[in-house]
Design an enzyme around this catalytic site. Sequence first.
Site: not given
Ligand code: RIB
Length: 303
Positions: A250-253
């Site tokens: 989730a760094a990108g998120d």
């Molecule tokens: O980007 C990370 C996410 O990728 C995780 O939380 C997982 O659920 C997938 O969707």
Amino acid sequence: MIKKIYVIGSSNTDMVIKSNYIPRPSETVIGGDFFTFQGGKGANQAVAAAKLGGNVTFICKVGDDTFGKKSIEEYKKYDINTKYILKDIREHSGVAFIMVDRNGENSISVASGANSKLKKEDLYFLDKKLIQNDIVLMQLEIPIDTVEYIIELCSQRNIKFILNPAPFQKISDKFLKKIDTITPNMIEAKSLTDIDVFDLESSKIAAQKLLRKGIKNILITMGDLGVLFMSEKETLHIKPKKVTPVDTTAAGDTFNGALVAGLSKGMGMIKSVEFANSAAAFSVTKLGAQDSIPSINELKIKF
Ligand code: RIB
């Protein structure tokens, strides 16, 4: 005035095992620790934008099960507008199995379930809802037709549309040219351009190709090499923050959510990218997806 952010995408429950290393095919590794976290690229980005001060509406599709219910409860805790979250009674909510090694690197397998049923028809109501001042952020963890429908809608209305092309799905140039900002990592940049992207110089070549396709702002996230920003007017290398990684999930998120939060508050592109770069660096110092995303206050203290 702060702009409204619409994040449209996936919602997952992440089952995470952190162990010494990620097993190879046919291998069993014991001695790991197990965790359950809220996840999904769409949800992570919505939570990041909300934790970092954005006014967020999150649209996704979940199953009629405990995972889906729990996810919605969690999004509400961050003051995210969940009014338009849809339910599919025939599908399970999205689930991801994630393995994290001792260096914080991960390997993710997703069972999309209800995410794969988020159809463009489900989003026709946005035709009457979205206005020019809004910002829309999407990823590619839902059907591509749905993403293309929203790109078209935003382009007709002159609404800022940001695409995080993760995980990569093929998207035609006809739609790419209507995107305001794209945020691939190096692997996705290669898939989008057919150029091998492995350092700053190769990122620049790929970014130029994406600019020629008609996208206005290119942001290539390069992990520990930082971020490349390129537009018609400028090219900038935003240096990485030095941190000890625990989990890069989730760094990108976090980067994408923080970016839209910054833009929605009128911070401007460069300042928003720097803000997003700090938020993403913070997130890798903690385990989990949404749990690792900093709040505004945490970010101020640490960076
Ligand atoms: O980007 C990370 C996410 O990728 C995780 O939380 C997982 O659920 C997938 O969707």
